[in-house]
Motif scaffolding. Structure first.
Motif, PDB file in Angstrom:
ATOM      1  N   LEU A   1       0.836  -1.202   0.000  1.00 18.35           N
ATOM      2  CA  LEU A   1       0.000   0.000   0.000  1.00 18.35           C
ATOM      3  C   LEU A   1       0.871   1.252   0.000  1.00 18.35           C
ATOM      4  O   LEU A   1       0.573   2.240  -0.701  1.00 18.35           O
ATOM      5  CB  LEU A   1      -0.925  -0.004   1.214  1.00 18.35           C
ATOM      6  N   ASP A   2       1.957   1.232   0.767  1.00 19.89           N
ATOM      7  CA  ASP A   2       2.870   2.375   0.799  1.00 19.89           C
ATOM      8  C   ASP A   2       3.528   2.584  -0.568  1.00 19.89           C
ATOM      9  O   ASP A   2       3.657   3.732  -1.035  1.00 19.89           O
ATOM     10  CB  ASP A   2       3.951   2.165   1.860  1.00 19.89           C
ATOM     11  N   MET A   3       3.951   1.495  -1.205  1.00 22.48           N
ATOM     12  CA  MET A   3       4.574   1.627  -2.524  1.00 22.48           C
ATOM     13  C   MET A   3       3.579   2.186  -3.546  1.00 22.48           C
ATOM     14  O   MET A   3       3.928   3.058  -4.358  1.00 22.48           O
ATOM     15  CB  MET A   3       5.106   0.267  -2.998  1.00 22.48           C
ATOM     16  N   ILE A   4       2.359   1.686  -3.508  1.00 18.98           N
ATOM     17  CA  ILE A   4       1.340   2.168  -4.446  1.00 18.98           C
ATOM     18  C   ILE A   4       1.068   3.649  -4.217  1.00 18.98           C
ATOM     19  O   ILE A   4       0.942   4.433  -5.173  1.00 18.98           O
ATOM     20  CB  ILE A   4       0.049   1.333  -4.295  1.00 18.98           C
ATOM     21  N   ARG A   5       0.993   4.047  -2.946  1.00 22.97           N
ATOM     22  CA  ARG A   5       0.747   5.456  -2.639  1.00 22.97           C
ATOM     23  C   ARG A   5       1.899   6.325  -3.156  1.00 22.97           C
ATOM     24  O   ARG A   5       1.680   7.417  -3.697  1.00 22.97           O
ATOM     25  CB  ARG A   5       0.591   5.616  -1.124  1.00 22.97           C
TER      26      ARG A   5
ATOM     27  N   ALA B   1       1.574   9.228  -5.991  1.00 26.03           N
ATOM     28  CA  ALA B   1       1.929  10.623  -5.718  1.00 26.03           C
ATOM     29  C   ALA B   1       2.823  11.173  -6.821  1.00 26.03           C
ATOM     30  O   ALA B   1       2.668  12.326  -7.253  1.00 26.03           O
ATOM     31  CB  ALA B   1       2.621  10.725  -4.358  1.00 26.03           C
ATOM     32  N   GLU B   2       3.761  10.356  -7.289  1.00 26.52           N
ATOM     33  CA  GLU B   2       4.636  10.791  -8.385  1.00 26.52           C
ATOM     34  C   GLU B   2       3.837  11.091  -9.648  1.00 26.52           C
ATOM     35  O   GLU B   2       4.157  12.010 -10.411  1.00 26.52           O
ATOM     36  CB  GLU B   2       5.667   9.707  -8.693  1.00 26.52           C
ATOM     37  N   LYS B   3       2.793  10.280  -9.883  1.00 26.84           N
ATOM     38  CA  LYS B   3       1.996  10.422 -11.085  1.00 26.84           C
ATOM     39  C   LYS B   3       0.860  11.436 -10.925  1.00 26.84           C
ATOM     40  O   LYS B   3       0.152  11.749 -11.886  1.00 26.84           O
ATOM     41  CB  LYS B   3       1.399   9.062 -11.484  1.00 26.84           C
ATOM     42  N   GLY B   4       0.663  11.914  -9.683  1.00 21.97           N
ATOM     43  CA  GLY B   4      -0.427  12.836  -9.432  1.00 21.97           C
ATOM     44  C   GLY B   4      -1.792  12.184  -9.559  1.00 21.97           C
ATOM     45  O   GLY B   4      -2.751  12.814 -10.012  1.00 21.97           O
ATOM     46  N   GLU B   5      -1.891  10.920  -9.142  1.00 24.62           N
ATOM     47  CA  GLU B   5      -3.125  10.153  -9.275  1.00 24.62           C
ATOM     48  C   GLU B   5      -3.618   9.666  -7.917  1.00 24.62           C
ATOM     49  O   GLU B   5      -2.860   9.589  -6.947  1.00 24.62           O
ATOM     50  CB  GLU B   5      -2.901   8.929 -10.182  1.00 24.62           C
ATOM     51  N   THR B   6      -4.908   9.379  -7.865  1.00 25.54           N
ATOM     52  CA  THR B   6      -5.484   8.655  -6.726  1.00 25.54           C
ATOM     53  C   THR B   6      -5.965   7.319  -7.267  1.00 25.54           C
ATOM     54  O   THR B   6      -7.056   7.220  -7.829  1.00 25.54           O
ATOM     55  CB  THR B   6      -6.658   9.432  -6.099  1.00 25.54           C
TER      56      THR B   6
ATOM     57  N   LEU C   1      -4.790   4.517   4.742  1.00 19.10           N
ATOM     58  CA  LEU C   1      -5.278   4.350   3.378  1.00 19.10           C
ATOM     59  C   LEU C   1      -5.381   5.690   2.653  1.00 19.10           C
ATOM     60  O   LEU C   1      -6.018   5.788   1.602  1.00 19.10           O
ATOM     61  CB  LEU C   1      -6.650   3.663   3.393  1.00 19.10           C
ATOM     62  N   SER C   2      -4.732   6.709   3.191  1.00 25.49           N
ATOM     63  CA  SER C   2      -4.785   8.032   2.578  1.00 25.49           C
ATOM     64  C   SER C   2      -4.147   8.004   1.193  1.00 25.49           C
ATOM     65  O   SER C   2      -3.190   7.278   0.934  1.00 25.49           O
ATOM     66  CB  SER C   2      -4.042   9.039   3.459  1.00 25.49           C
TER      67      SER C   2
ATOM     68  N   VAL D   1     -11.312   0.112  -3.690  1.00 29.03           N
ATOM     69  CA  VAL D   1     -12.526  -0.221  -4.434  1.00 29.03           C
ATOM     70  C   VAL D   1     -12.865  -1.710  -4.402  1.00 29.03           C
ATOM     71  O   VAL D   1     -13.925  -2.106  -4.890  1.00 29.03           O
ATOM     72  CB  VAL D   1     -12.424   0.235  -5.903  1.00 29.03           C
ATOM     73  N   GLY D   2     -11.968  -2.525  -3.849  1.00 28.20           N
ATOM     74  CA  GLY D   2     -12.246  -3.952  -3.872  1.00 28.20           C
ATOM     75  C   GLY D   2     -11.469  -4.723  -2.834  1.00 28.20           C
ATOM     76  O   GLY D   2     -10.500  -4.219  -2.252  1.00 28.20           O
TER      77      GLY D   2
END
Length: 399
Positions: free
Chosen positions: A114-118, A122-127, A162-163, A168-169
């Protein structure tokens, strides 16, 4: 098991081979879809990734249960839509996640992931919309949880950070190879309850819940097939109640070995035959290094009278029926061994079968899943078995 004449014909060209049957694969898919309307099935790619097998499965609208970046790539290249490729596996690298980004639904297996995905988001400017694999407070066998290498413990998820993520699943996979419809139905009840708990605790609206697999096939003599029709009816009742509460929620079920397990037959040629201290040995091409499951079963048999299954490497000591491809009708008691320089290369001891001579063949069923992919074919630089595909209209081609 495949038609004897087809097997005999291919034995003329190959010392050993797998034959996967398209009609069997299609029948299994249709049986699942007919009995579980409303569920989206995912093919467990790791059990048999042969190209024509994948083409057949995905042609029926089946999604992909991908356990590696390579499987994501294989599904993607075959035109499976990104929202039908679910990438879930433990201990992935950041490079794996970056390469899979945007081409599949990523299921986080740990708090670290989860930390890696976050960080990537952040680098991509996406949620990003992501799923989480949960180690729930229940198993197939009990209504309480156990320690395990897969997923995030249910209690740990409630307090997780989970910030920056859109959860979604959820995904749970508690067991493979279950033949009891009652056990699976109770597991489904627990899963529908988990769906409610997750949404209440996390304050999210789930779009999907992956129930994992568990759908088994008979391996051992005397095992009864899973009552897919009865299980499907019970699932539909639970699903209808769920859909009334959360109409946007998609239920996913992984196929496990169910779709392809019965579709495969393995055939090996008799290379030699000898008598040693009164025992007859039939020596075959490619046993431990061609189709490992029977050799593993024989090893386990020598260690325990009541072995416990370790899926998917070991299921049962008699997980494949043996069909001699011979014209001889008289019986003979033999030990079936392979052509490797190891005493572990034995698939059956002191078994009585129709007499086989050099040049005859031996066919083994249940070879469509966790067979070629889990066999050490690099052992001793021997030629690996061919992998063949029998089309529904009777053509044999490379798988």
């Amino acid at each position: 098991m495949a038609d004897r004449q087809v097997l005999m014909q291919q034995l003329q060209y190959h010392n050993s081979f797998y034959l996967y049957e398209e009609s069997c694969i299609l029948n299994s898919i249709h049986r699942l879809k007919d009995n579980f309307p409303g569920a989206q099935f995912l093919y467990s790619m790791k059990c048999n990734p042969a190209g024509r097998v994948l083409d057949t499965v995905f042609s029926q609208g089946t999604g992909a249960d991908a356990a590696s970046l390579g499987e994501v790539d294989a599904a993607w290249k075959r035109g499976v839509a990104p929202d039908l490729i679910y990438f879930s596996a433990p201990a992935r690298t950041e490079a794996d996640l970056r390469a899979a980004w945007g081409r599949c639904v990523i299921i986080a297996d740990s708090l670290h992931e989860l930390d890696m995905i976050r960080r990537i988001a952040a680098e991509k400017g996406e949620t990003p919309a992501v799923g989480v694999r949960i180690n729930p407070d229940f198993t197939f066998a009990a209504d309480e949880g156990v320690a395990g290498k897969f997923g995030i413990d249910e209690a740990a998820l409630w307090s997780a950070d989970l910030s920056g993520l859109d959860i979604v699943g959820i995904h749970v996979h508690a067991k493979s190879q279950e033949l009891s419809a009652d056990v699976l139905a109770h597991y489904y009840e627990n899963m529908f309850s988990l769906i409610e708990r997750v949404q209440q605790h996390l304050g999210v609206t789930l779009r999907f819940a992956n129930f994992g697999s568990g759908l088994g096939i008979p391996f051992a003599p005397g095992e009864e097939p899973l009552d897919v029709e009865g299980l499907g009816k019970r699932f539909q009742e639970m699903h209808q109640a769920c859909a009334q509460k959360w109409p946007q929620l998609k239920i996913l079920i992984e196929s496990g070995r169910y779709i392809v397990g019965k579709s495969g037959t393995y055939v090996t040629r008799v290379l030699d035959k000898k008598v040693s201290h009164g025992k007859t040995f039939v020596l075959l091409y490619g046993t431990l290094n061609g189709f490992a499951r029977p050799a593993v079963g024989e090893m386990v048999r020598s260690l325990s009278d009541r072995p416990f299954p370790y899926e998917p490497i070991f299921t049962h000591v008699q997980a494949s029926a043996l069909l001699p491809l011979t014209d001889h009708t008289d019986a003979e008691t033999v030990t079936l061994a392979g052509n490797l320089c190891t005493s572990a290369d034995i698939i059956a001891r002191d078994i009585t079968l129709p007499r086989m001579e050099i040049g005859d063949g031996l066919a083994l069923d249940n070879a469509g899943c966790y067979a070629a992919v889990m066999t050490p074919m690099q052992f001793a630089f021997l030629t690996p078995p061919a992998q063949l595909f029998l089309t529904a209209d009777g053509r044999v081609m490379e798988a």
